[in-house]
Write a protein that holds these residues in place. Structure first.
Motif, PDB file in Angstrom:
ATOM      1  N   ASP A 113       0.821  -1.217   0.000  1.00 38.48           N
ATOM      2  CA  ASP A 113       0.000   0.000   0.000  1.00 38.48           C
ATOM      3  C   ASP A 113       0.852   1.264   0.000  1.00 38.48           C
ATOM      4  O   ASP A 113       0.566   2.221  -0.702  1.00 38.48           O
ATOM      5  CB  ASP A 113      -0.906   0.011   1.234  1.00 38.48           C
ATOM      6  N   GLU A 114       1.880   1.285   0.826  1.00 39.27           N
ATOM      7  CA  GLU A 114       2.727   2.482   0.905  1.00 39.27           C
ATOM      8  C   GLU A 114       4.102   2.159   0.326  1.00 39.27           C
ATOM      9  O   GLU A 114       4.654   1.092   0.593  1.00 39.27           O
ATOM     10  CB  GLU A 114       2.908   2.914   2.360  1.00 39.27           C
ATOM     11  N   ASP A 115       4.671   3.119  -0.427  1.00 38.54           N
ATOM     12  CA  ASP A 115       6.016   2.910  -0.982  1.00 38.54           C
ATOM     13  C   ASP A 115       6.998   2.712   0.166  1.00 38.54           C
ATOM     14  O   ASP A 115       7.774   1.766   0.175  1.00 38.54           O
ATOM     15  CB  ASP A 115       6.450   4.117  -1.820  1.00 38.54           C
TER      16      ASP A 115
ATOM     17  N   PRO B  48       6.680   2.830   4.418  1.00 37.77           N
ATOM     18  CA  PRO B  48       5.667   2.961   5.463  1.00 37.77           C
ATOM     19  C   PRO B  48       5.658   4.341   6.124  1.00 37.77           C
ATOM     20  O   PRO B  48       6.705   4.848   6.535  1.00 37.77           O
ATOM     21  CB  PRO B  48       6.045   1.868   6.470  1.00 37.77           C
ATOM     22  N   PHE B  49       4.492   4.950   6.158  1.00 41.48           N
ATOM     23  CA  PHE B  49       4.186   6.211   6.855  1.00 41.48           C
ATOM     24  C   PHE B  49       4.866   7.441   6.232  1.00 41.48           C
ATOM     25  O   PHE B  49       4.723   8.547   6.748  1.00 41.48           O
ATOM     26  CB  PHE B  49       4.561   6.132   8.348  1.00 41.48           C
ATOM     27  N   ALA B  50       5.596   7.252   5.121  1.00 38.68           N
ATOM     28  CA  ALA B  50       6.345   8.380   4.539  1.00 38.68           C
ATOM     29  C   ALA B  50       5.405   9.468   4.023  1.00 38.68           C
ATOM     30  O   ALA B  50       5.788  10.634   3.976  1.00 38.68           O
ATOM     31  CB  ALA B  50       7.258   7.893   3.428  1.00 38.68           C
ATOM     32  N   SER B  51       4.190   9.099   3.612  1.00 37.11           N
ATOM     33  CA  SER B  51       3.271  10.094   3.051  1.00 37.11           C
ATOM     34  C   SER B  51       2.251  10.583   4.073  1.00 37.11           C
ATOM     35  O   SER B  51       1.361  11.360   3.736  1.00 37.11           O
ATOM     36  CB  SER B  51       2.527   9.500   1.849  1.00 37.11           C
ATOM     37  N   VAL B  52       2.369  10.118   5.306  1.00 32.99           N
ATOM     38  CA  VAL B  52       1.416  10.545   6.346  1.00 32.99           C
ATOM     39  C   VAL B  52       1.699  12.006   6.710  1.00 32.99           C
ATOM     40  O   VAL B  52       2.844  12.356   7.002  1.00 32.99           O
ATOM     41  CB  VAL B  52       1.555   9.662   7.612  1.00 32.99           C
ATOM     42  N   PRO B  53       0.661  12.882   6.677  1.00 29.26           N
ATOM     43  CA  PRO B  53       0.889  14.285   7.046  1.00 29.26           C
ATOM     44  C   PRO B  53       1.421  14.396   8.482  1.00 29.26           C
ATOM     45  O   PRO B  53       1.076  13.571   9.333  1.00 29.26           O
ATOM     46  CB  PRO B  53      -0.516  14.906   6.943  1.00 29.26           C
ATOM     47  N   GLU B  54       2.234  15.431   8.701  1.00 31.60           N
ATOM     48  CA  GLU B  54       2.892  15.596  10.009  1.00 31.60           C
ATOM     49  C   GLU B  54       1.888  15.633  11.168  1.00 31.60           C
ATOM     50  O   GLU B  54       2.155  15.099  12.242  1.00 31.60           O
ATOM     51  CB  GLU B  54       3.729  16.882  10.021  1.00 31.60           C
TER      52      GLU B  54
ATOM     53  N   ILE C 161      -3.972   6.172   6.326  1.00 27.24           N
ATOM     54  CA  ILE C 161      -3.867   7.604   5.992  1.00 27.24           C
ATOM     55  C   ILE C 161      -2.735   7.801   4.977  1.00 27.24           C
ATOM     56  O   ILE C 161      -2.861   8.550   4.012  1.00 27.24           O
ATOM     57  CB  ILE C 161      -3.622   8.434   7.272  1.00 27.24           C
ATOM     58  N   GLY C 162      -1.624   7.093   5.177  1.00 25.58           N
ATOM     59  CA  GLY C 162      -0.491   7.166   4.243  1.00 25.58           C
ATOM     60  C   GLY C 162      -0.878   6.685   2.860  1.00 25.58           C
ATOM     61  O   GLY C 162      -0.541   7.292   1.847  1.00 25.58           O
ATOM     62  N   ARG C 163      -1.620   5.573   2.823  1.00 25.26           N
ATOM     63  CA  ARG C 163      -2.057   5.050   1.524  1.00 25.26           C
ATOM     64  C   ARG C 163      -2.979   6.046   0.834  1.00 25.26           C
ATOM     65  O   ARG C 163      -2.825   6.319  -0.367  1.00 25.26           O
ATOM     66  CB  ARG C 163      -2.796   3.715   1.710  1.00 25.26           C
TER      67      ARG C 163
ATOM     68  N   ARG D  12      -4.130   9.780  -3.513  1.00 24.66           N
ATOM     69  CA  ARG D  12      -4.555  11.130  -3.903  1.00 24.66           C
ATOM     70  C   ARG D  12      -3.482  11.791  -4.770  1.00 24.66           C
ATOM     71  O   ARG D  12      -3.768  12.374  -5.809  1.00 24.66           O
ATOM     72  CB  ARG D  12      -4.800  11.957  -2.642  1.00 24.66           C
ATOM     73  N   ARG D  13      -2.219  11.654  -4.340  1.00 28.36           N
ATOM     74  CA  ARG D  13      -1.106  12.255  -5.081  1.00 28.36           C
ATOM     75  C   ARG D  13      -1.045  11.711  -6.519  1.00 28.36           C
ATOM     76  O   ARG D  13      -0.992  12.478  -7.479  1.00 28.36           O
ATOM     77  CB  ARG D  13       0.200  11.927  -4.349  1.00 28.36           C
TER      78      ARG D  13
END
Lengths: 320, 115
Positions: free
Chosen positions: A158-160, A162-168, A301-303, A308-309
């Motif tokens: 799901d995530e490239d 883990p958690f890298a795209s989760v907003p701060e 949330i990260g996914r 969305r991106r």
């Protein structure tokens, strides 16, 4: 046999034999550094092969240099040998070290827990194993991501990262959760410490409390565990570690703070006449559930952020 | 089969699976579940989801493949994988090397005449 004797036995000059021996001494040295002594026999066979090959030449230092150059640098040869010969242990996923391995079929880990090691074990979506070597000690821990994948809550990719795209602001939740649990402990201690008897339970077996200590010393371990968890969390945030590391530190801190809370709450219940360990076990279950829900929520949330991106990029390209 | 045999088979399949994934993506992009399903159709490769996803992650980190989320005609969006430019060139080199390996192994295993 010294280099002179090796040289004489294989028709080489002492200088040529010295070159060969120096080369293999460096290979053995690199193998020792890599703690992979099991390759030593293979390297000895290779040395014999080198001498055989040199026997068909004039045995000059130029011949030796050419033959050894074909093998590559001694350190690279040692690395290739140890990679090939080493058994593929499950613990390889977590880095090789004399402080980690298996004993009586059970994995052990004696390296100090770091947020990075927590991340590798507790949230590894591409690893389908639910049980992974324990973060510290002997036995296993849970790979929460494998459970989430098994329950269909997330997919392994799901995530490239883990958690890298989760907003701060959402990452901050992973820090706020253990802080909230620590506040609960502070409230519990403030409310009940004065009411506890001089001796309180500090260990429980099947038949209930079986070890006691003064209420002051009984407080040391829960407080120390809470401070350790918050300390690891603080370091991860102050040093602006990767989102995965910060979330893992949050998960570890949540577990440590929950264990502290659960142990203290059980002390209170036992002091008031409670005979079983239901409070301890229930709160530990709550801690595990909180950690799991936090990790899964952040992963989703990260996914969503990645989806969305990519979909936005696609629609922008389509509209150009 | 003994543990030693299993371990040896697993060792030599490791590199092959990477080439298998690149080969599959060379034919066109695919999403994770699809890659697992299609490779599972080759029992000789003994590939499972536990093998494929870590490899996809590693190949992506190495820049050999890209991924992008796309709307799916059925259900939620899916993450599709495709070869990058670097991956396409790496695949070409690996496929050529593979031909050399299979020729040599067929010869060594006495299967050359059957080709």
């Amino acid at each position: 046999m010294n280099p002179q004797e090796h040289g004489a036995a294989n028709g080489l000059t002492p200088e040529s034999a010295e070159l060969v021996e120096t080369y293999f001494a460096r290979v053995h040295g690199a193998l020792l550094v890599a703690a992979t002594g099991e390759c030593a026999e293979a390297v000895e066979d290779l040395r014999g092969h080198v001498y055989e090959e040199l026997a068909a030449t004039a045995g000059t230092t130029a011949d030796v240099t050419r033959v050894l150059a074909e093998l590559g640098p001694p350190e690279a040869l040692a690395a290739a040998c140890s990679d090939t010969a080493a058994a593929p242990l499950p613990s390889d996923r977590y880095g090789r070290s004399p402080l980690t391995g298996t004993i009586l079929g059970m994995p052990y880990e004696l390296r100090f827990p770091t947020a990075e090691r927590v991340a590798l074990r507790w949230w590894d979506p591409t690893n389908p194993d639910v049980l992974v070597p324990r973060l510290f000690g002997v036995g296993w821990d849970l790979n929460f991501a494998a459970i989430a994948v098994g329950l269909g809550l997330i997919k392994p990719d799901d995530e490239d990262v883990p958690f890298a795209s989760v907003p701060e602001r959402w990452l901050a939740v992973s820090a706020a959760l253990p802080a909230a649990v620590a506040i609960v402990l502070v409230v519990l201690v403030a409310s009940f410490q004065g009411l506890l008897p001089a001796q309180v339970a500090v260990h429980w077996g099947i038949s209930g409390a079986d070890r006691f200590a003064s209420k002051g010393s009984a407080l040391i371990l829960p407080v120390a565990m809470t401070l350790l968890g918050l300390g690891i969390l603080g370091v991860a945030w102050v040093r602006r570690r990767s989102p995965l590391t910060r979330v893992a530190a949050g998960a570890l801190a949540t577990m440590l703070c929950t264990i502290s809370c659960a142990a203290y709450a059980q002390q209170v219940v036992t002091a008031r006449g409670g005979g079983d360990t239901a409070v301890l076990l229930s709160l530990l279950g709550v801690g595990l559930a909180l950690t799991f829900v936090m990790l899964v929520t952040l992963a989703r949330i990260g996914r969503a952020a990645e989806v969305r991106r990519d979909l936005d990029n696609t629609s922008k390209k389509g509209s150009v | 089969m003994g543990n030693d045999t299993d371990s040896r088979l697993s060792q030599f399949r490791k590199g092959v699976v990477e080439l298998a994934i690149l080969g599959l993506l060379h034919a066109g992009e695919a999403y994770g579940g699809e890659i697992v399903e299609r490779l599972a159709g080759y029992p000789g490769l003994a590939i499972s989801a536990g093998t494929v996803y870590p490899l996809l992650s590693r190949l992506k980190k190495a820049g050999l493949i890209d991924s992008v989320w796309r709307e799916s005609p059925v259900g939620p969006p899916r993450k599709y994988y495709r070869l990058s430019t670097l991956g396409a060139s790496e695949f070409g080199a690996m496929a050529t090397a593979w031909d050399g390996v299979t020729d040599a192994m067929d010869d060594l295993l006495g299967k050359g005449a059957a080709r």
